[in-house]
Design an enzyme around this catalytic site. Structure first.
Site, mmCIF file in Angstrom:
data_model
loop_
_atom_site.group_PDB
_atom_site.id
_atom_site.type_symbol
_atom_site.label_atom_id
_atom_site.label_comp_id
_atom_site.label_asym_id
_atom_site.label_seq_id
_atom_site.Cartn_x
_atom_site.Cartn_y
_atom_site.Cartn_z
ATOM 1 N N ARG A 31 0.829 -1.215 0.000
ATOM 2 C CA ARG A 31 0.000 0.000 0.000
ATOM 3 C C ARG A 31 0.857 1.257 0.000
ATOM 4 N NH1 ARG A 31 -0.791 4.657 2.805
ATOM 5 N NH2 ARG A 31 -0.491 3.540 4.776
ATOM 6 N N ASP A 32 1.509 1.524 1.111
ATOM 7 C CA ASP A 32 2.310 2.737 1.224
ATOM 8 C C ASP A 32 3.537 2.686 0.332
ATOM 9 O OD1 ASP A 32 2.922 5.245 2.224
ATOM 10 O OD2 ASP A 32 3.999 4.473 3.955
ATOM 11 N N HIS A 224 6.086 4.590 12.635
ATOM 12 C CA HIS A 224 6.169 4.544 11.176
ATOM 13 C C HIS A 224 7.190 5.598 10.743
ATOM 14 C CE1 HIS A 224 4.041 3.974 7.148
ATOM 15 N NE2 HIS A 224 4.862 4.984 6.922
ATOM 16 N N HIS A 226 10.161 7.224 8.124
ATOM 17 C CA HIS A 226 10.751 7.365 6.793
ATOM 18 C C HIS A 226 12.237 7.650 6.965
ATOM 19 C CE1 HIS A 226 7.102 7.716 4.043
ATOM 20 N NE2 HIS A 226 6.615 7.464 5.246
ATOM 21 N N CYS A 257 5.164 9.661 -0.058
ATOM 22 C CA CYS A 257 3.828 10.182 0.190
ATOM 23 C C CYS A 257 3.442 11.095 -0.963
ATOM 24 C CB CYS A 257 3.778 10.957 1.508
ATOM 25 S SG CYS A 257 2.165 11.701 1.840
ATOM 26 N N ASN A 266 10.164 4.450 3.037
ATOM 27 C CA ASN A 266 9.918 3.944 4.389
ATOM 28 C C ASN A 266 11.134 3.183 4.915
ATOM 29 O OD1 ASN A 266 6.871 4.313 4.978
ATOM 30 N ND2 ASN A 266 6.875 3.469 2.911
#
Length: 315
Positions: A31-32, A224, A226, A257, A266
């Site tokens: 997803r991300d 989470h 980065h 993003c 990430n």
């Protein structure tokens, strides 16, 4: 290409007191990780990616998002991907839902876990949700209420926790207030996002301690990070030292993003696994299979993986 079979180094295990015995890796690659790719990844490639992550032993795999295709074209095939997904018993497959319409589609697809994506700052809330911070809670409340009543688990993402590209540093009490509201409306877990990768370990410790001081149990918090400034692993280690036992990561370090140009990849799942192994922390993931998966995906995306461990172990 794959993991080197000759002379494969093994991490030196030095168990350390004060960190969790086991960590849940919340894999966000499908997803991300893929949402910011410029070229649309075919659905069959996404499904193969998911199958490989399944085989590698990831306990949670965030699969896709029911956002409007105009917002994130890369995930326009969400329903198709979920329909073709081979679910593995005991594995969770959450999906991101931006609003009630997204939740409706998720319920139709038979999902059991959903996530909402909120912001700690007005600037990002307006760009990501076209709403101010206060207005986003009004939008999310019926989504969470309906999801919980349907028996779904709901995760709350809170972005711009450690810094905002338009507003700069974010006040800790502002972050804690926003996070508590997501938990109080029914989210069972809160993922604290360093959306643009500016956090440092001391800042991470300060934020986590502030949540605990405000009455939030650390077992309801995830992190989470980065890796924009190369701090993702150091920040993760700081979070582990504060008792956090759920860490978001993306296979091969994929990600970014679409609403914050300064957000780079990430934390790579492989880099996380290597560190967890060194600390003697259990996680259940097969590193060799994971490196093979990220090497395979890098070939399909036509660019090398940013993961240091993938580069070190892949042929």
């Amino acid at each position: 290409m794959g993991v080197r079979e000759i002379g494969l180094p093994e991490v030196t295990r030095s168990p350390e007191p004060g960190v969790p015995e086991r960590v849940t890796i919340w894999e966000v690659g499908p997803r991300d990780g893929l949402q910011n790719e410029s070229d649309v990844v075919p659905s069959e490639t996404k499904l193969e990616f998911l199958n490989r992550l399944n085989a590698a032993g990831l306990p949670v795999i965030e699969t896709t998002s029911f956002v409007h295709p105009e917002w994130v074209p890369q995930l326009a095939d969400a329903a198709e991907v979920l329909d073709g997904l081979s679910r593995k018993p005991g594995v969770r497959y959450p999906v991101l839902v931006p609003n009630e319409r997204g939740l409706h589609r998720a319920l139709q697809a038979g999902v059991e876990d959903v996530a909402i994506f909120a912001s700690a700052t007005d600037s990002f809330a307006r760009r990501n949700l076209n709403r101010r911070v206060e207005e986003q809670f009004e939008m999310f409340h019926p989504v969470v209420r309906r999801a919980v009543s349907a028996g779904l688990r709901v995760r709350g993402y809170l972005s711009m926790v450690f810094g905002d590209p338009w507003e700069g540093p974010v006040a800790v009490d502002q972050v804690v207030n926003a996070g508590r509201r997501l938990l109080e409306m029914g989210c069972d877990q809160l993922s604290l996002g360093d959306t643009i990768g500016v956090a440092t370990p001391g800042q991470v410790e300060t934020v986590l301690r502030a949540f605990v001081a405000a009455g939030v149990s650390v077992d309801r918090l995830a992190v989470h990070f980065h890796d924009t400034y190369g701090q993702a692993l150091a920040n993760t280690y700081a979070a582990l030292r504060q008792g956090v036992s759920t860490v978001d990561a993306s296979a091969g370090g994929l990600g970014g993003c679409p609403y914050a140009a300064s957000a780079t990849g990430n934390l790579a799942t492989e880099d996380l696994v290597w560190m967890l192994d060194g600390l003697g922390i259990k996680h259940g993931v097969d590193l060799k299979m994971l490196v093979d998966t990220s090497t395979w995906m890098a070939e399909r995306l036509g660019k090398p993986s940013p993961s240091a461990v993938v580069r070190a172990l892949a042929l």
